[in-house]
Design a protein around this motif. Structure first.
Motif, mmCIF file in Angstrom:
data_model
loop_
_atom_site.group_PDB
_atom_site.id
_atom_site.type_symbol
_atom_site.label_atom_id
_atom_site.label_comp_id
_atom_site.label_asym_id
_atom_site.label_seq_id
_atom_site.Cartn_x
_atom_site.Cartn_y
_atom_site.Cartn_z
ATOM 1 N N ASP B 286 17.747 12.705 -27.923
ATOM 2 C CA ASP B 286 18.601 12.018 -29.050
ATOM 3 C C ASP B 286 17.579 10.961 -29.755
ATOM 4 O O ASP B 286 18.016 10.540 -30.807
ATOM 5 C CB ASP B 286 19.683 11.133 -28.309
ATOM 6 N N PHE B 287 16.687 10.361 -29.138
ATOM 7 C CA PHE B 287 15.659 9.055 -29.597
ATOM 8 C C PHE B 287 14.313 9.640 -29.359
ATOM 9 O O PHE B 287 13.830 10.088 -28.343
ATOM 10 C CB PHE B 287 16.184 8.060 -28.730
ATOM 11 N N PHE B 288 13.611 9.536 -30.438
ATOM 12 C CA PHE B 288 12.335 9.875 -30.392
ATOM 13 C C PHE B 288 11.437 8.601 -30.696
ATOM 14 O O PHE B 288 11.426 8.058 -31.914
ATOM 15 C CB PHE B 288 11.867 10.990 -31.449
ATOM 16 N N PHE B 289 10.415 7.748 -29.829
ATOM 17 C CA PHE B 289 9.624 6.846 -30.081
ATOM 18 C C PHE B 289 8.137 7.675 -30.514
ATOM 19 O O PHE B 289 7.541 8.343 -29.621
ATOM 20 C CB PHE B 289 9.667 6.310 -28.723
ATOM 21 N N ILE B 290 8.005 7.494 -31.599
ATOM 22 C CA ILE B 290 6.671 8.118 -31.910
ATOM 23 C C ILE B 290 5.816 6.865 -32.247
ATOM 24 O O ILE B 290 6.030 6.146 -33.202
ATOM 25 C CB ILE B 290 6.919 9.054 -33.205
ATOM 26 N N HIS B 291 4.631 7.072 -31.812
ATOM 27 C CA HIS B 291 3.453 5.988 -31.766
ATOM 28 C C HIS B 291 2.296 6.306 -32.561
ATOM 29 O O HIS B 291 1.565 7.457 -32.400
ATOM 30 C CB HIS B 291 3.270 5.392 -30.304
ATOM 31 N N LYS B 292 1.631 5.621 -33.661
ATOM 32 C CA LYS B 292 0.429 5.659 -34.210
ATOM 33 C C LYS B 292 -0.491 4.605 -33.875
ATOM 34 O O LYS B 292 -0.057 3.316 -34.433
ATOM 35 C CB LYS B 292 0.552 6.047 -35.876
ATOM 36 N N LYS B 293 -1.649 4.670 -33.409
ATOM 37 C CA LYS B 293 -2.335 3.525 -32.813
ATOM 38 C C LYS B 293 -3.283 2.901 -33.975
ATOM 39 O O LYS B 293 -3.576 1.777 -33.753
ATOM 40 C CB LYS B 293 -3.308 3.961 -31.572
ATOM 41 N N ASP B 294 -4.015 3.994 -34.862
ATOM 42 C CA ASP B 294 -5.063 3.334 -35.480
ATOM 43 C C ASP B 294 -4.919 2.475 -36.490
ATOM 44 O O ASP B 294 -5.750 1.600 -37.096
ATOM 45 C CB ASP B 294 -5.764 4.740 -36.197
#
Lengths: 401, 401
Positions: B286-294
């Motif tokens: 139901d929940f997507f945590f999407i992470h971009k580091k740069d």
């Protein structure tokens, strides 16, 4: 963030901070062009600071709450004024610069009038003159108690300061002021067992004072309230690691600054001279609290034009401040004092913060309505100003890894 | 609203939520035209989301507080970072994806240098290489204790992870790192009676480690700090009724997500591929945590232009995200990392929220200063984002009748 949290994050840095408090700065748009006092004032120097910095309005205590001078300043200093409360007796001592010691019990006294039946007919003794007050205080100063020293100081008109000094004193004592006419002064009552000794001493004092004042109607008795002891709060050095000083002419503000551990410098009257004093002491301190009183006084007079002039006077001194090259500057008030109300008010107070790490906002003039659109928002809790100043001075460590 | 309150209001719905975290998103106006990194970036797709949605700036921890990555993300996940604190040992375990079990005691270790008198001369052992660290860790892995299992993992350079596994362990142990040179490492001291057994085991380990490292100057000793156990917090499913997953490449962020009960998917590097993975798993969560580091990394490099490019790169992937037709999207950062400071900072972080139930505001571009005028305001507490996402996903019940 409360003070305990901030205290853990504080770190040292070689940066200088100035908090300039224009007492009672905030106003209401009752001026000729529907402007507030600050909006009507010509303030090119403050406007320049706003353009480079960030702005907003702060709430000294909370929504709808009109702050007294004590709470107003404690909030600016980062001490939640609803938690860090000063008793009236302590405030009275601060106001006359009485050097209250830890353990002393202080109370605010009023001369009052009693009729032949001992009932209060005037809680302010017809507002006797300050000179008369001084004569009567001399009468009272000779009173000796067994087990404690007594200090009496004239405050103004019918108001005086009462201080008891001795071993094992406790301030948990109910007011003797009945706050009503046609009744007797209240007995001295200890609210806790620990205060019983103190209550006996106060009762003995009042008895003797009543005898000495007997022939001096309308000031033939004393009422007391706000028994309190000097609080033991963290100092600026303990809380923030800052060497801090107060440059303020009025005893009250010097006193509040002392409560949080600031050194109080003997302050000249004009803002230019205060900045010159800061320049002289620049190496000795990290944080300078500089106070200008007349903005508030003119607001309390209900004199819109005079308040505008006091603000413009402050503005003209700003270049002298900026010549010191401080790392962080905040300019704000401890509360609003609109000329329209001629007293302190609950309205949020304009604030600007200037440092080289500001994410400048679109506010271009220092005024109540312009500040609504500022980065600090229209209702910043006043106690958040100190953490923001510390952050901009690179004096707060990262929280967590 | 705290988590306990939200937990009581959570209800289920057939809606999908995406939280896209551009790490370190917020900046300062140090760019060529007095713009911030985000303002300078060409972000037509984010701007389109802002026009349809609502915007503002959030405070991850509080006024003036610079968040580490852990607290920054916990706040975004709705866990008050001042209440939900993770020990350094646990963070070290998360960082190397060590599978910490309930009851394990973890600490962050440093190789250090001792002189002939046993005094610390370098707390970081001359920052030995990671390869050397790995060799030395092999030496230590063989150490056997009576009553507990030991795990040692290389972190980076002089840094390592120490984990003790066994019955009745307790992490109330003081640091052995003296945080100073010219003194001996501190003894292992239990802060409570319950930790005495663990303290004995740690002391025994350190004694044996010292013997094995004896000939390996500059890394001839170990210092330990941040003893901690895995916290037992509510999971996303318990708190919000959400099946949640993390799509993040860096161990640290995967680890923090695990602490709140998210599944961690094996994540590809590019944002397009991360969105493709989300598409694949769309029905499972139901929940997507999407992470971009740069974005953060380029900020930490102090490279304004490269941070702009990283933001533009994120923007280009947004259409792939919106093709999934999520019910609620939030795009924000866990903290600011202005290139001007080349490190995390205290400045509020731009945030946009997009759903079909938004009361759109006047913000038309995604940038720090534009967001001040947004419906979310200039200083939204970071922990309020989760309740707002849940509400927009129709996943919070009415409070009261």
């Amino acid at each position: 963030m409360n003070l305990d949290f901030i205290q853990k994050q504080a770190k040292s840095a070689n940066t200088k901070m100035v908090m300039l408090v224009l007492d009672g700065l905030g106003g209401l748009p009752s001026g000729p062009n529907g402007q507030t006092e600050l909006e009507a004032a010509h303030t090119p120097n403050l406007d320049a600071l706003v353009r480079d910095g960030i702005a907003g309005l702060h709430l000294p205590v909370g929504a709808g709450i009109t702050p007294g001078s004590g709470p107003g300043h404690l909030g600016l200093f980062g001490f939640d004024p609803t938690r860090y409360q000063v008793g009236r007796g302590v405030l009275a001592a601060l106001g006359v610069e009485f050097d209250l010691q830890p353990g002393d019990v202080a109370a605010r006294g009023n001369f009052c009038s009693l009729d032949e039946d001992g009932l209060v007919t005037d809680r302010r003794a017809g507002r006797i003159s300050t000179e008369r007050n001084e004569e009567l205080c001399k009468l009272l100063e000779g009173i000796e108690l067994d087990g404690a020293e007594v200090f009496i100081r004239t405050v103004k008109e019918h108001r005086l300061l009462f201080v008891l000094r001795g071993e094992g004193l406790n301030a948990e004592i109910a007011d003797t002021d009945p706050q009503a006419l046609g009744v007797k002064p209240l007995d001295v009552v200890a609210k806790t067992k620990a205060a019983e000794k103190t209550a006996r001493l106060v009762a003995e004092f009042i008895e003797k004072a009543k005898e000495r004042l007997a022939g001096h109607h309308p000031a033939n008795m004393l009422l007391m309230r706000g028994f309190a002891q000097k609080p033991t709060w963290p100092t600026f050095r303990e809380a923030y690691g800052l060497r801090a000083c107060a440059i303020a002419s009025y005893p009250m503000y010097r006193g509040v600054a002392k409560l949080v551990g600031m050194d109080t410098l003997h302050a000249p009257t004009t803002l230019e001279d205060k900045f010159a004093l800061a320049a002289e002491k620049w190496d000795d301190y990290d944080f300078f609290f500089i106070h200008k009183k007349d903005v508030d006084s003119r607001g309390e007079d209900g004199d819109f034009a005079a308040k505008v002039a006091a603000i413009e006077n402050a503005d003209q001194a700003i270049p002298a401040l900026m010549k010191l090259n401080p790392d962080v500057v905040v300019v704000t008030g401890d509360h609003s004092t609109p000329a329209q109300l001629a007293e302190h008010s609950w309205h949020p107070v304009p604030v600007l913060l200037h440092s080289k790490y500001c994410r400048t906002d679109e506010v271009e003039t220092f005024g109540e309505r312009a500040c609504i659109r500022g980065a600090l928002g229209p209702r910043l809790p006043g106690i958040e100003l100190m953490p923001l100043m510390l952050a901009n001075a690179l004096r707060l460590a990262k929280f967590g890894a």
